[in-house]
Design an enzyme around this catalytic site. Structure first.
Site, PDB file in Angstrom:
ATOM      1  N   HIS A   7       0.583  -1.095  -0.127  1.00  0.00           N
ATOM      2  CA  HIS A   7       0.052  -0.117  -0.067  1.00  0.00           C
ATOM      3  C   HIS A   7       0.884   1.295   0.067  1.00  0.00           C
ATOM      4  CE1 HIS A   7      -3.964  -1.665   0.577  1.00  0.00           C
ATOM      5  NE2 HIS A   7      -3.509  -2.652   1.015  1.00  0.00           N
ATOM      6  N   GLU A  62       3.089   0.138   4.193  1.00  0.00           N
ATOM      7  CA  GLU A  62       2.603   1.471   3.721  1.00  0.00           C
ATOM      8  C   GLU A  62       3.941   2.066   3.373  1.00  0.00           C
ATOM      9  OE1 GLU A  62      -0.194   2.461   3.306  1.00  0.00           O
ATOM     10  OE2 GLU A  62      -1.727   1.796   4.793  1.00  0.00           O
TER      11      GLU A  62
END
Length: 277
Positions: A78, A145
């Site tokens: 992500h 992330e």
């Protein structure tokens, strides 16, 4: 063989986080494909992906896919948003195995060792959360992330091909270490300088190459049921080195051809003069 599912976040009608014309779904796919390619090239493992194109895949479809394939590890890629900066990783905030914790530690530190010093990326730490893909997968899982799409400095890195390359390789290297994946045997580029039915002819070629400073060895192979003697002029892990050796061999073959033609011409002249007497 260890089975790994790589999950590029978002996709299709779900762009994920957005900054101007840039969408999270595009960066996650690029990174995930890079991770897959690195693992494929360097380790013995089965690699599966929840998507390889700009396709819409629900969260449930992602975890169902991993569970149905009985994956050994799940990796979700992500991009962050919210005005921060840096790189962070997550595992489930409920009960997880010691392996899940240890794998996060190894992958996280490996990635930061790659992108921290070289690109000045901030380490936001190892975290835990109740994300669907971490909670509903039946195997150890991690979610990453990778920087912030809405921070100029981070976005510039995400748009940098060299950074994406290094980040993908760092993630792949970390996974390889964490899962103790066996390395693939080194690929060798072999330079073949001839294939002969006669062992004597192969030995002649071997001697000629060595006289010209090119190490060679005769190896055998069966082709269509026939034994062949092949002259191998080296084996290299780097393609460029093999191509350089091949160029040397071709130069040697050109010299051989010229010498052969010269010998034939001389023999013909001698034969002609003898025939005239």
């Amino acid at each position: 063989m260890t089975k790994i599912v790589i999950d590029p976040g978002h996709g299709g009608i779900d762009p994920g986080a957005v900054s101007g014309n840039h969408q999270e779904k595009d960066f996650t796919l690029e990174i995930a494909l890079g991770v897959r390619d690195y693992l494929t090239a360097n380790y013995q493992a089965t690699l599966l992906m929840t998507r390889t194109t700009d396709a819409t895949v629900s969260l449930t479809q992602r975890t169902d896919y991993a569970n149905a394939n009985k994956a050994d590890y799940f990796v979700s890629i992500h991009i962050n948003a919210g005005g921060g900066t840096g790189w962070e990783s997550y595992i489930y905030n409920g009960g997880v195995s010691p392996f899940t914790v240890d794998a996060q530690i190894i992958i996280h530190s490996t990635v930061m060792d790659v992108i921290g010093p070289k690109y000045g990326v901030r380490d936001r730490g190892k975290k835990r959360a109740n994300f669907h893909v971490l909670r509903e997968t039946h195997m150890p899982a991690i979610l990453m992330e990778n920087l912030f799409i809405d921070t100029d400095g981070d976005l510039n890195l995400l748009r940098n091909a060299s950074f994406i390359h290094d980040l993908s390789h760092g993630i792949g290297l970390g996974i390889g270490k964490a899962l103790s994946l066996p390395a693939k045997p080194a690929k060798l580029y072999k330079v073949m300088a001839g294939s002969f039915e006669s062992q004597e002819n192969a030995r002649d070629r071997e001697r000629y190459l060595e006289q010209n400073g090119i190490e060679a060895v005769v190896v055998t192979a069966t082709v269509n049921g026939q034994l062949r003697y092949r002259v191998q002029a080296g084996a290299f892990s780097e393609r460029s080195n093999a191509e350089a050796r091949l160029a040397e061999v071709k130069k040697g073959e050109s010299r051989m051809l010229l010498l052969s033609k010269s010998s034939q011409t001389t023999a013909q002249r001698k034969g002609g003069s003898l025939g005239g007497k």
